[in-house]
Design a protein around this motif. Structure first.
Motif, PDB file in Angstrom:
ATOM      1  N   TYR A  25      41.097   5.184  46.559  1.00  0.00           N
ATOM      2  CA  TYR A  25      40.598   6.145  45.576  1.00  0.00           C
ATOM      3  C   TYR A  25      41.734   7.094  45.228  1.00  0.00           C
ATOM      4  O   TYR A  25      42.447   7.567  46.113  1.00  0.00           O
ATOM      5  CB  TYR A  25      39.432   6.934  46.187  1.00  0.00           C
ATOM      6  N   CYS A  27      42.433  10.592  42.908  1.00  0.00           N
ATOM      7  CA  CYS A  27      41.811  11.648  42.106  1.00  0.00           C
ATOM      8  C   CYS A  27      42.274  11.543  40.656  1.00  0.00           C
ATOM      9  O   CYS A  27      43.474  11.446  40.388  1.00  0.00           O
ATOM     10  CB  CYS A  27      42.204  13.023  42.636  1.00  0.00           C
ATOM     11  N   CYS A 208      34.775  14.196  44.176  1.00  0.00           N
ATOM     12  CA  CYS A 208      35.498  13.027  44.700  1.00  0.00           C
ATOM     13  C   CYS A 208      34.827  12.531  45.986  1.00  0.00           C
ATOM     14  O   CYS A 208      34.645  11.334  46.196  1.00  0.00           O
ATOM     15  CB  CYS A 208      36.944  13.373  45.003  1.00  0.00           C
ATOM     16  N   HIS A 223      43.501   7.190  50.349  1.00  0.00           N
ATOM     17  CA  HIS A 223      43.126   8.212  49.378  1.00  0.00           C
ATOM     18  C   HIS A 223      44.410   8.810  48.827  1.00  0.00           C
ATOM     19  O   HIS A 223      45.284   9.216  49.588  1.00  0.00           O
ATOM     20  CB  HIS A 223      42.272   9.295  50.048  1.00  0.00           C
ATOM     21  N   HIS A 233      42.494  20.963  47.622  1.00  0.00           N
ATOM     22  CA  HIS A 233      41.541  19.928  47.185  1.00  0.00           C
ATOM     23  C   HIS A 233      41.241  18.890  48.269  1.00  0.00           C
ATOM     24  O   HIS A 233      40.094  18.652  48.624  1.00  0.00           O
ATOM     25  CB  HIS A 233      42.061  19.266  45.911  1.00  0.00           C
ATOM     26  N   HIS A 234      42.287  18.274  48.802  1.00  0.00           N
ATOM     27  CA  HIS A 234      42.027  17.206  49.762  1.00  0.00           C
ATOM     28  C   HIS A 234      41.552  17.748  51.109  1.00  0.00           C
ATOM     29  O   HIS A 234      40.756  17.106  51.804  1.00  0.00           O
ATOM     30  CB  HIS A 234      43.269  16.317  49.914  1.00  0.00           C
ATOM     31  N   GLU A 237      37.987  18.168  50.527  1.00  0.00           N
ATOM     32  CA  GLU A 237      37.287  16.874  50.456  1.00  0.00           C
ATOM     33  C   GLU A 237      37.026  16.337  51.859  1.00  0.00           C
ATOM     34  O   GLU A 237      35.923  15.916  52.193  1.00  0.00           O
ATOM     35  CB  GLU A 237      38.132  15.847  49.706  1.00  0.00           C
TER      36      GLU A 237
HETATM   37 ZN    ZN Z   1      39.790  14.475  44.386  1.00  0.00          ZN
END
Ligand code: ZN
Ligand code: AMP
Length: 494
Positions: A25, A27, A208, A223, A233-234, A237
């Motif tokens: 995945y 982003c 996400c 990822h 962000h990560h 997540e």
């Molecule tokens: Zn993301």
């Protein structure tokens, strides 16, 4: 093969969760404007990583979201007097169009935030139920970073040290400044959806995570995103996934280095950007790819148009070499008996194929891979000039195929680049009629007739005719190039 995992700051052997399969995945963009070439670099890096994994025989499932609801989209819509949905639809389409122009493969799954509200709400409810999130008085829902003992592990940050340095959104609804919004209560005029916490919209970090869980299952193998996404962000997540489903979000975290201009990160807010569209309007996609892939994906990449011009020349070197090899194989067939030179070239092709894989197996070292490709070009050119007219067909074609295939693993389409020149102008027919009494109607045939007529004129020292043919060809935007395998037409360099 070795892959650098940014969570542990070192390369590790890639061990897929399911043998032979990779779920990854990356982003995607926030669709409020054309993307810039910095964004494009990150998407390109993961396109090549995906292509190489496929080349190695993995069955890759690749997902990438479109963030189609966000403050930036809402602001843009307000500026333009349009709805956020209109802005998001327009720039989603434009993003996909530019990705196609850049030769980026479509994701297998392309979820959009606005269509995944249910999955996100399920995850938020789970987090609230498990004590990792709370509803604020105004209808926002926040993730409680203090409830997650592992918070900070991905980006190597300690909450107490963070407090001093990092800038965070100050908000009196939060229990801790580092708590982040999972759900944002609707403000007047903003897009919103009903929820157990009132009308609102999802937070960016939430989308996400919920999409990965829904479409790929957690943990996934890889990822990815740009290095600027590691924090927050990560980090956010992975915190959500760990708390919601008690499993990591991804086994390997990969981050692409930033594209810079004058050693400064390219970004919309600094205004130091070029859109991918404006660059692709002026330069071939293959040259832009080549430029970017000449730097390892984790290293910063300094962009300049001078460097891009250099990549255009390098690309020409490659396509010319492939064309010359094919030309030589067609025009001077020599089968079977191998000379020393043929054997040397055959060995160079074998070695290049092996070394390319060695480079790419070492954390997708495209710069090393391209150095191998250009080394092979040098060997091929040497062969062509030394063996002029005596090239062995099978060896020559194999060398051409190897160059095309290795570049194709990187998404650089040499054959397509070479074919661009094939659409010869029809005016060549008139020119050939004038100077070579040609009476057919095929531009390619006319071109060959003209080149032969020019050659004859030159050998008879009939310079006036030879120059007139050359000038006539130049007026059509073409030039005559004398190659080891004979004269040919090509697009004029400007
Ligand atoms: Zn993301
Ligand atoms: P955004 O739409 O801002 O979320 O950015 C989309 C992707 O582009 C993210 O993966 C970012 O990390 C990446 N990105 C943003 N700026 C740059 C840059 N200058 N160089 C490389 N990648 C970038």
């Amino acid at each position: 093969m070795l892959v650098y995992n940014s969570q542990v700051h070192r390369k590790q052997e890639l061990e897929p969760i399911e043998p032979g399969k990779i779920r990854m995945y990356v982003c995607g963009p926030t669709v409020y404007d054309q993307i810039h070439i910095g964004n494009a670099r990150t998407f390109l890096s993961f396109d090549v990583i995906r292509r190489y994994l496929m080349y190695k025989g993995y069955e890759v499932t690749f997902a990438q979201n479109l963030t189609d609801v966000d403050d930036k989209i809402i602001n843009r819509a307000n500026e333009q007097g349009r709805s956020a949905a209109e802005v998001a639809t327009e720039y989603s389409e434009k993003f996909i169009e530019q990705m196609h122009r850049f030769g980026i493969l479509d994701p297998d799954i392309r979820p959009r935030a606005t269509r995944e509200i249910e999955a996100m709400q399920e995850m938020i409810s789970l987090l609230i139920d498990q004590g990792n999130a709370y509803e604020a008085a105004n209808g926002d829902v926040y993730f409680s970073v203090r409830s997650d003992h592992a918070y900070g592990v991905l980006s190597g940050r300690d909450l107490d040290q963070l407090r001093a340095g990092e800038r965070v959104e100050v908000n009196d609804q939060k229990r801790d400044p580092f708590d982040f919004a999972l759900w944002k209560a609707a403000k007047p005029g903003e897009p919103s959806w009903p929820s157990p916490w009132g009308e609102g919209r999802p937070g960016w970090h939430t989308e996400c995570c919920a999409m990965i869980h829904r479409y790929l299952g957690t943990p996934i193998d890889i990822h990815g995103g740009g290095a600027d996404l590691v924090f927050p962000h990560h980090e956010n997540e992975t915190a959500q996934a760990m708390c919601a489903w008690h499993a990591p979000l991804a086994n390997v975290w990969m981050h692409a280095g930033m594209l810079q201009i004058n050693e400064e990160k390219m970004s919309k807010s600094l205004g130091n950007f070029y859109t991918l569209k404006e660059v692709l309007d002026r330069y071939p996609a293959n040259a832009v790819r080549l430029l970017m892939l000449q730097t390892h994906y984790r290293a910063p990449l300094d962009f300049s148009f001078d460097r891009l011009d250099g990549a255009v020349s390098s690309l020409e070197r490659l396509t010319t070499c492939v064309q010359n090899l094919r030309w030589a194989a067609e025009s001077a067939p020599q089968d079977g008996v191998l000379s020393d030179a043929d054997r040397v070239l055959g060995a160079a092709v074998d070695a290049a194929e092996q070394e390319f894989v060695q480079s790419m197996d070492d954390d997708f070292n495209t710069a090393g891979g391209l150095a191998v490709v250009f080394g092979l070009v040098t060997s091929c050119n040497k062969y062509l000039s030394e063996a002029a007219g005596q090239t062995e067909t099978a060896v020559t074609l194999r060398a051409a195929d190897a160059l095309v295939e290795l570049c194709q693993v990187l998404g650089i389409e040499l054959e397509a680049e070479a074919k661009k020149g094939e659409g010869l102008p029809h005016e060549l027919v008139d020119l050939a009629a004038k100077y070579a009494s040609y009476d057919g109607d095929d531009p390619a045939e006319a071109a060959n007739t003209l080149l032969e007529a020019r050659q004859t004129a030159r050998s008879q020292k009939n310079w006036g005719v030879a120059d007139a043919i050359r000038d006539g060809i130049a007026e059509l935007g073409l030039m005559v190039e004398d190659t080891p395998a004979g004269a040919r037409l090509r697009a004029k360099k400007d």
